[in-house]
Enzyme design. Structure first.
Site, short mmCIF file in Angstrom:
data_model
loop_
_atom_site.label_atom_id
_atom_site.label_comp_id
_atom_site.label_asym_id
_atom_site.label_seq_id
_atom_site.Cartn_x
_atom_site.Cartn_y
_atom_site.Cartn_z
N HIS A 123 40.37 -36.12 88.35
CA HIS A 123 40.74 -35.95 89.76
C HIS A 123 39.50 -36.23 90.61
O HIS A 123 38.38 -35.99 90.17
CB HIS A 123 41.20 -34.50 89.93
N ASP A 200 37.28 -29.13 83.69
CA ASP A 200 38.04 -28.89 84.91
C ASP A 200 39.42 -28.36 84.47
O ASP A 200 40.25 -29.12 83.97
CB ASP A 200 38.17 -30.21 85.68
N GLN A 203 44.45 -27.92 86.07
CA GLN A 203 45.82 -28.11 85.59
C GLN A 203 46.03 -27.43 84.23
O GLN A 203 47.09 -27.59 83.62
CB GLN A 203 46.16 -29.60 85.45
N LYS A 226 47.16 -23.05 92.12
CA LYS A 226 47.94 -23.77 91.11
C LYS A 226 48.43 -22.83 90.01
O LYS A 226 49.03 -23.26 89.03
CB LYS A 226 47.10 -24.89 90.50
N CYS A 364 45.06 -38.36 93.99
CA CYS A 364 43.60 -38.11 93.97
C CYS A 364 42.99 -38.58 92.67
O CYS A 364 42.11 -37.92 92.10
CB CYS A 364 43.27 -36.64 94.21
N1 PMP Z 1 41.16 -31.02 89.29
C1 PMP Z 1 42.44 -31.31 89.01
C2 PMP Z 1 42.79 -31.86 87.66
C3 PMP Z 1 43.42 -31.12 89.99
O1 PMP Z 1 44.69 -31.43 89.72
C4 PMP Z 1 43.05 -30.61 91.25
C5 PMP Z 1 44.07 -30.39 92.35
N2 PMP Z 1 45.06 -31.35 92.44
C6 PMP Z 1 41.71 -30.30 91.47
C7 PMP Z 1 40.79 -30.52 90.47
C8 PMP Z 1 41.23 -29.75 92.77
O2 PMP Z 1 41.79 -28.51 93.03
P1 PMP Z 1 41.65 -27.83 94.48
O3 PMP Z 1 42.11 -28.85 95.47
O4 PMP Z 1 42.53 -26.65 94.40
O5 PMP Z 1 40.21 -27.48 94.65
#
Ligand code: PMP
Length: 406
Positions: A123, A200, A203, A226, A364
């Protein structure tokens, strides 16, 4: 297996509404999950009974709020099986956690000529901080690819490891493909080469039981929103030996021990990384969400969601012109797809009018989209409050949209 789906659905008030005169079907859970009444009530309870700035207050409310905040830290420690509460840093979310490590790790350990290894399925929240950190310090940023099922190319990843590698950074689960990466194995290989690993887990935590000591990862991060908790709260887990050595990310109140005109000493862990008034309300909500997940049981959640995934994959794969991106052997409950050459936005916009919320676009993950040579996908992501009947609605909505658009 008995899964109390009716009771669960009754605990998520937002799901019980009509949009465009149709029942809302919410399949955008990878972007953000909905909140059960237990989480909403915890936030309300905090403001009605405990609200106060925390730490160092000598009065009743401040001590009560501090105690609740620190109790929550203990419960998060237990939930992810970290060794110590010193390793649990509250942040705004995964993005802030990732920026924190990129900034502090970069300053402390990265020199010109060093290398950081990551993957093409990251991401932007993880990709961009490392890419920029490497550019800033004159280090190389290397990115491993994937196979046709959307699984990480482990040979390529391991082939990149050399004496210049300082860190490996990768996602536990891809937010586009659903792929669950074999992080435990990757961490073991990295450690044999004395390389720390950041995972990370944005998910990961809502679908999988995660165990910091079993994974033995050096950093792990996630966002509350999430995992059925509020927005604006998240966690950075870091091994104490690294967190002790890293410089603070932000400066201000809370994170100091003593301040003089000419110098400052920093607070002990975890406070060294929690500058300013924290999100105490968010922590109350996160604690309630963790209770909720523990009560349901992560294994039960995983089993129920796997059934949703199997059902949806079978139905969608049968549609004419359907291409599913991400068919890994180990994947979480999301499906990214395109139908023929119909633009994902068109599908998303039409099925929205039928009451169905899916996400469309690059999610993203532009490096991954470029790698796959597509502009984006439609992504339906399922949570444990979704049902097979809702998946049937999705399938018939897609069939209708396809007829309209072709
Ligand atoms: N890493 C992953 C794999 C994500 O899916 C996301 C959110 N879509 C993020 C990081 C970032 O999370 P946040 O916007 O809640 O900081």
């Amino acid at each position: 297996m008995f899964f109390p789906i009716d009771k669960i659905r009754s605990e998520f008030p937002i799901l019980h509404q009509q949009i465009y005169n149709r029942p809302l079907v919410y399949f955008d859970n990878a972007a953000s999950t909905q909140k059960p009444v237990q989480v909403i009530d915890a936030i309300r309870h905090y403001y009605e009974h405990d609200n106060c700035n925390i730490h160092r207050g000598v009065h009743y409310l401040s001590m009560k709020a501090t105690e609740a905040y620190e109790e929550a830290r203990k419960e998060i420690r237990e939930f992810i099986n970290a060794r110590s509460t010193h390793e649990i840093i509250f942040t705004k979310g995964a993005t802030e956690s990732l920026n924190l490590v990129a900034s502090s790790f970069g300053k402390r350990y990265i020199k010109p000529g060093d290398e950081v290894i990551s993957t093409i399925m990251e991401h932007h929240s993880s990709f961009v901080p490392w890419q920029q950190m490497c550019l800033e310090h004159g280090a190389g940023f290397r990115v491993a690819g994937i196979n046709e099922r959307g699984e990480l190319d482990l040979d390529e990843l391991y082939g990149m490891i050399n004496e210049k590698t300082r860190l490996i950074v990768l996602t536990h689960v891809s937010n586009v493909l659903g792929t669950i990466n074999p992080v435990k194995e990757i961490i073991a290989v990295a450690h044999r080469n004395n390389i720390p690993v950041l995972i990370d887990g944005a998910q990961g935590v809502s679908h999988l039981q995660v165990d910091m000591q079993d994974l033995d990862c050096d950093f792990y991060c996630f966002s509350g929103h999430k995992m059925y908790a509020p927005m604006g709260i998240g966690v950075l887990y870091g091994k104490e030996k690294y967190l002790e050595e890293l410089p603070p990310y932000q400066l201000g109140g809370e994170m100091i021990k003593e301040v003089y005109v000419d110098h400052t000493t920093f607070n002990e862990l975890p406070f060294k990384f929690e500058a300013g008034t924290p999100n105490v309300e968010g922590v109350a909500g996160l604690r309630a969400a963790v209770h909720y997940l523990k009560e349901l049981g992560m294994e039960n959640i995983a089993m129920y969601e796997e059934n949703l995934l199997k059902y949806a994959s079978g139905k969608l794969a049968n549609l004419d012109g359907m291409k599913i991106y991400g068919t890994a052997v180990h994947k979480t409950s999301l499906i990214s797809f395109l139908i023929g050459d119909i633009h994902p936005y068109d599908v998303g916009t039409i099925i929205d009018k039928m009451g169905i919320a899916v996400r469309t676009g690059h999610h993203c993950a532009m490096p991954l989209m470029n790698y796959l040579k597509i502009p984006g996908t439609v992504r339906a992501s399922f949570a444990f409050y979704n049902t097979l009947q809702e998946i049937d609605l999705l399938v018939s909505a897609i069939v209708k949209a396809k007829k309209m658009l072709e």
